[in-house]
Design an enzyme around this catalytic site. Structure first.
Site, PDB file in Angstrom:
ATOM      1  N   GLU A 179      -3.267  17.850  57.922  1.00  0.00           N
ATOM      2  CA  GLU A 179      -3.674  17.656  59.541  1.00  0.00           C
ATOM      3  C   GLU A 179      -3.154  19.491  59.975  1.00  0.00           C
ATOM      4  O   GLU A 179      -3.202  19.654  61.009  1.00  0.00           O
ATOM      5  CB  GLU A 179      -3.074  16.841  60.055  1.00  0.00           C
ATOM      6  CG  GLU A 179      -4.110  15.793  59.516  1.00  0.00           C
ATOM      7  CD  GLU A 179      -4.127  14.605  58.431  1.00  0.00           C
ATOM      8  OE1 GLU A 179      -3.266  15.532  57.889  1.00  0.00           O
ATOM      9  OE2 GLU A 179      -2.973  13.497  58.286  1.00  0.00           O
TER      10      GLU A 179
ATOM     11  N   TRP B  33      18.224   1.128  58.811  1.00  0.00           N
ATOM     12  CA  TRP B  33      16.613   1.755  57.684  1.00  0.00           C
ATOM     13  C   TRP B  33      17.184   2.943  57.229  1.00  0.00           C
ATOM     14  O   TRP B  33      18.591   3.647  57.461  1.00  0.00           O
ATOM     15  CB  TRP B  33      16.154   3.209  58.974  1.00  0.00           C
ATOM     16  CG  TRP B  33      14.502   2.749  59.936  1.00  0.00           C
ATOM     17  CD1 TRP B  33      14.972   1.193  60.180  1.00  0.00           C
ATOM     18  CD2 TRP B  33      13.970   3.082  61.270  1.00  0.00           C
ATOM     19  NE1 TRP B  33      13.528   0.962  61.125  1.00  0.00           N
ATOM     20  CE2 TRP B  33      12.783   1.779  61.182  1.00  0.00           C
ATOM     21  CE3 TRP B  33      13.489   4.712  60.720  1.00  0.00           C
ATOM     22  CZ2 TRP B  33      11.881   3.035  62.738  1.00  0.00           C
ATOM     23  CZ3 TRP B  33      12.139   4.928  61.560  1.00  0.00           C
ATOM     24  CH2 TRP B  33      11.925   3.876  62.743  1.00  0.00           C
TER      25      TRP B  33
ATOM     26  N   THR C 126      -7.729  14.386  53.981  1.00  0.00           N
ATOM     27  CA  THR C 126      -6.072  14.356  53.707  1.00  0.00           C
ATOM     28  C   THR C 126      -6.338  12.719  52.406  1.00  0.00           C
ATOM     29  O   THR C 126      -7.480  12.154  51.938  1.00  0.00           O
ATOM     30  CB  THR C 126      -5.697  13.498  54.590  1.00  0.00           C
ATOM     31  OG1 THR C 126      -6.668  12.091  54.726  1.00  0.00           O
ATOM     32  CG2 THR C 126      -5.793  13.766  55.650  1.00  0.00           C
TER      33      THR C 126
ATOM     34  N   LYS D  40      13.842  -1.111  55.806  1.00  0.00           N
ATOM     35  CA  LYS D  40      14.221  -1.621  56.649  1.00  0.00           C
ATOM     36  C   LYS D  40      15.430  -2.981  56.568  1.00  0.00           C
ATOM     37  O   LYS D  40      15.384  -4.019  55.765  1.00  0.00           O
ATOM     38  CB  LYS D  40      13.655  -2.510  57.805  1.00  0.00           C
ATOM     39  CG  LYS D  40      12.456  -1.955  57.949  1.00  0.00           C
ATOM     40  CD  LYS D  40      11.586  -1.537  59.266  1.00  0.00           C
ATOM     41  CE  LYS D  40      11.296  -0.681  59.859  1.00  0.00           C
ATOM     42  NZ  LYS D  40      10.245  -0.737  59.338  1.00  0.00           N
TER      43      LYS D  40
HETATM   44  P1  AMP Z   1      -0.762  16.219  52.397  1.00  0.00           P
HETATM   45  O1  AMP Z   1      -1.266  15.729  53.548  1.00  0.00           O
HETATM   46  O2  AMP Z   1      -1.407  15.404  51.350  1.00  0.00           O
HETATM   47  O3  AMP Z   1      -0.386  17.632  52.157  1.00  0.00           O
HETATM   48  O4  AMP Z   1       0.574  15.234  52.538  1.00  0.00           O
HETATM   49  C1  AMP Z   1       0.971  15.479  53.994  1.00  0.00           C
HETATM   50  C2  AMP Z   1       2.816  14.435  53.242  1.00  0.00           C
HETATM   51  O5  AMP Z   1       2.819  14.802  52.716  1.00  0.00           O
HETATM   52  C3  AMP Z   1       3.386  15.110  54.890  1.00  0.00           C
HETATM   53  O6  AMP Z   1       3.425  13.813  56.228  1.00  0.00           O
HETATM   54  C4  AMP Z   1       4.837  14.379  53.988  1.00  0.00           C
HETATM   55  O7  AMP Z   1       5.141  12.470  54.350  1.00  0.00           O
HETATM   56  C5  AMP Z   1       4.856  14.713  53.071  1.00  0.00           C
HETATM   57  N1  AMP Z   1       5.302  16.745  53.039  1.00  0.00           N
HETATM   58  C6  AMP Z   1       4.798  17.235  52.840  1.00  0.00           C
HETATM   59  N2  AMP Z   1       6.097  18.413  52.998  1.00  0.00           N
HETATM   60  C7  AMP Z   1       7.137  17.456  52.392  1.00  0.00           C
HETATM   61  C8  AMP Z   1       8.870  18.173  52.503  1.00  0.00           C
HETATM   62  N3  AMP Z   1       8.703  19.113  52.183  1.00  0.00           N
HETATM   63  N4  AMP Z   1       9.164  17.503  52.799  1.00  0.00           N
HETATM   64  C9  AMP Z   1       9.126  15.606  52.966  1.00  0.00           C
HETATM   65  N5  AMP Z   1       8.085  15.285  52.635  1.00  0.00           N
HETATM   66  C10 AMP Z   1       6.981  15.550  52.691  1.00  0.00           C
END
Ligand code: AMP
Length: 530
Positions: free
Chosen positions: A319, A432, A176, A427
């Site tokens: 994940e 929120w 990640t 907040k």
């Molecule tokens: P990653 O593992 O680097 O792809 O990051 C995942 C995170 O990216 C998720 O937990 C979200 O916070 C954000 N994310 C991915 N896709 C979207 C989306 N379509 N809209 C908003 N947030 C997103």
């Protein structure tokens, strides 16, 4: 009574075998970093993957060993994935944009034994080598050096049978991007990968068939390249890879190779819009664009749809392999007005079969799907993480769900909408405010290139939002104009107390706003009126 059907292990190599056998001549095109181009096809990829598997065994690699790549998208990267997995290895895709201490950590934590890398990343390799103590072999993937990838393959004959084993064995790992603390390793199994690949083919997901010509702009090191290297093999579609991500190059390739499907984070499409505005050149054959990784702003969805292209709005995570939900046309699509269609796709969408989702409050109570109750988004399913690599315990709630760290609502039509990251919500007076919604609204204002909303200390409300704005080149948009635009999109008490213009905003290695850095910068910020 037991079923009496075959135990056909869901192994990743079956995907490549299928592509090579049934769609062997379907092309794989690469536009390399130096501007040159090469073409191979699925049967060529399968032959080269066998040769790579042989070469890796000759280097002493054993099943279960981790073999890393640090590379952009090209045919050799695809061959590397399948060659490593084919010999029973675990391919570890390293994101070259990570910080040095993260790069040092993940290669060592994964125990990588070989690194296959692009010449462009030679400075990173030179710098990191002393800290990468587990890596025994370094191989350049592009170019023709005597120690390079091509030479490695050319020494082998391709007479090789894939390593066989349990479908629950590991095939790929990805860390990640971790904005706080160390990145965490996610280990995909053959089984999870194959099921996820088949799911991606569905019309409501990537909508892939043998007719698809896919140019993934998302790098293969970002969340499994969103699964495309596996899914496209399942239907024998054509791949067009570009090792550089300049809009001009992408657009030219898209038109020449008749690209129908593309996928990437929102910033990719901003760059494409700029190219279109400057040159008038548009991608003429694109049918479906998948946007994910961050929320796709409504204005972006609308512009792409006005070009006659379907927008898929994907939510997912490293994940989750990564598909979690997809904003795609609903059953009543044809009855909706254009504006309603844009609204619909601007949300993150529905789960495919195989993902279950729920939204819970801080005490773990499941919230209703009423479109207003927002809480922590949790998921479970066969391609959702159980445990991070090297962790002592599962990354799950007591009742077996993965808490995504995202805050969302689920609408009565079962469409999910991300409202924030749990740690990014602002907040104000116990209520929120969604930083994501403020940012998306701001980007819809003419002259705004990018915006970040963060909460800063307020003596009465605890926190109030401020908005940092990067103007588009040549724009002189004012704070008053942005406030007036925002007032049409969000509740009055959500309006930022102050708007500041900045030259640029910091991003993570996968192109997301680096909120931790922005918050750190404004930690002691005092609102003028407070
Ligand atoms: P990653 O593992 O680097 O792809 O990051 C995942 C995170 O990216 C998720 O937990 C979200 O916070 C954000 N994310 C991915 N896709 C979207 C989306 N379509 N809209 C908003 N947030 C997103």
């Amino acid at each position: 009574m037991l079923g009496q059907m075959q135990d056909y292990e869901l192994r990743v190599m079956r995907l490549l075998d299928h592509a090579a056998r049934e769609h062997g001549s379907r092309e794989i095109v690469t536009r390399w970093a130096d501007g040159s181009e090469t073409r191979t096809d699925w049967s060529g990829v399968a032959h080269d993957a066998r040769r790579l598997a042989q070469a890796l065994e000759r280097l002493g690699m054993k099943p279960g060993d981790r073999i890393a790549t640090m590379a952009m998208n090209h045919a050799h990267h695809l061959i590397a994935w399948y060659g490593v997995i084919g010999m029973g290895g675990v391919i570890h895709t390293i994101n070259p944009r990570l910080f040095d201490d993260q790069l040092a950590y993940i290669a060592t934590h994964a125990g990588d034994r070989v690194l296959l890398y692009d010449r462009a990343f030679q400075p990173i390799v030179d710098r990191m080598k002393p800290q990468w103590t587990t890596i025994e072999h370094y191989v350049v993937m592009d170019g023709d050096g005597p120690e390079g990838f091509r030479a490695l393959l050319d020494a082998e004959d391709g007479e090789y049978a894939w390593h066989e084993g349990d479908e629950r064995e590991a095939c790929l790992m990805c860390y990640t991007s971790g904005t706080t603390g160390h990145p965490k390793g996610v280990i995909y199994s053959h089984r999870s990968t194959v099921i996820h690949a088949i799911t991606e083919l569905q019309p409501a997901e990537f909508d892939l068939s043998t007719q698809a010509v896919a140019l993934p702009v998302v790098p293969m090191f970002h969340a499994v390249g969103w699964g495309l290297p596996f899914a496209l093999a399942a239907v024998g579609g054509k791949f067009v890879f570009s090792a550089v991500n300049e809009a001009k190059v992408l657009c030219e390739l898209m038109n020449r190779e008749k690209v129908t499907h593309s996928a990437g984070v929102p910033t990719v499409w901003f760059a494409m819009f700029q190219h279109i505005d400057e040159t008038g050149e548009v991608p003429r054959y694109l049918k479906i664009v998948t946007i994910g990784g961050s929320a796709a702003p409504r204005a972006m969805v609308e512009r792409i749809m006005r070009m006659g292209i379907r927008v898929n709005h994907a939510w997912g995570m490293t994940e989750t392999s990564p598909i979690g939900t997809m904003g795609a046309p609903s059953w009543d699509w044809d009855d909706l007005s254009f504006d309603q269609q844009v609204d619909q796709v601007s949300k993150q969408g529905k789960v495919p079969f195989g993902v279950e989702m729920r939204v819970v409050d801080d005490d773990g109570n499941i919230l209703p799907r009423d479109g207003v109750s927002s809480g922590r988004l949790q998921v479970r399913g066969p391609w959702i993480i159980q445990r991070y690599y090297g962790a002592d315990e599962d990354a799950l709630t007591a009742d077996g769900w993965f808490d995504t760290g995202d805050v969302a609502v689920i609408h009565p039509d079962n469409v999910m909408q991300i409202t924030d990251r749990a740690k990014d919500v602002i907040k104000s007076g116990g209520e929120w405010i969604s930083s994501v919604e403020l940012e998306n609204a701001a980007v819809g204002c003419a002259g705004v290139a990018e915006a970040a909303a963060i909460g800063v200390f307020h003596p009465k409300w605890d926190e109030r939002p401020i908005l940092l704005v990067v103007r588009k080149p040549g724009s002189a948009v004012t704070a008053e104009e942005i406030q007036a635009h925002l007032a049409e999109c969000v509740a009055k008490w959500w309006l930022p107390d102050e708007i500041h213009f900045v030259e640029a905003l910091p991003h993570t290695a996968t192109g997301k706003l680096l909120k931790t850095a922005i918050r750190a910068q404004y930690k002691d910020f005092k609102l003028a009126a407070a």
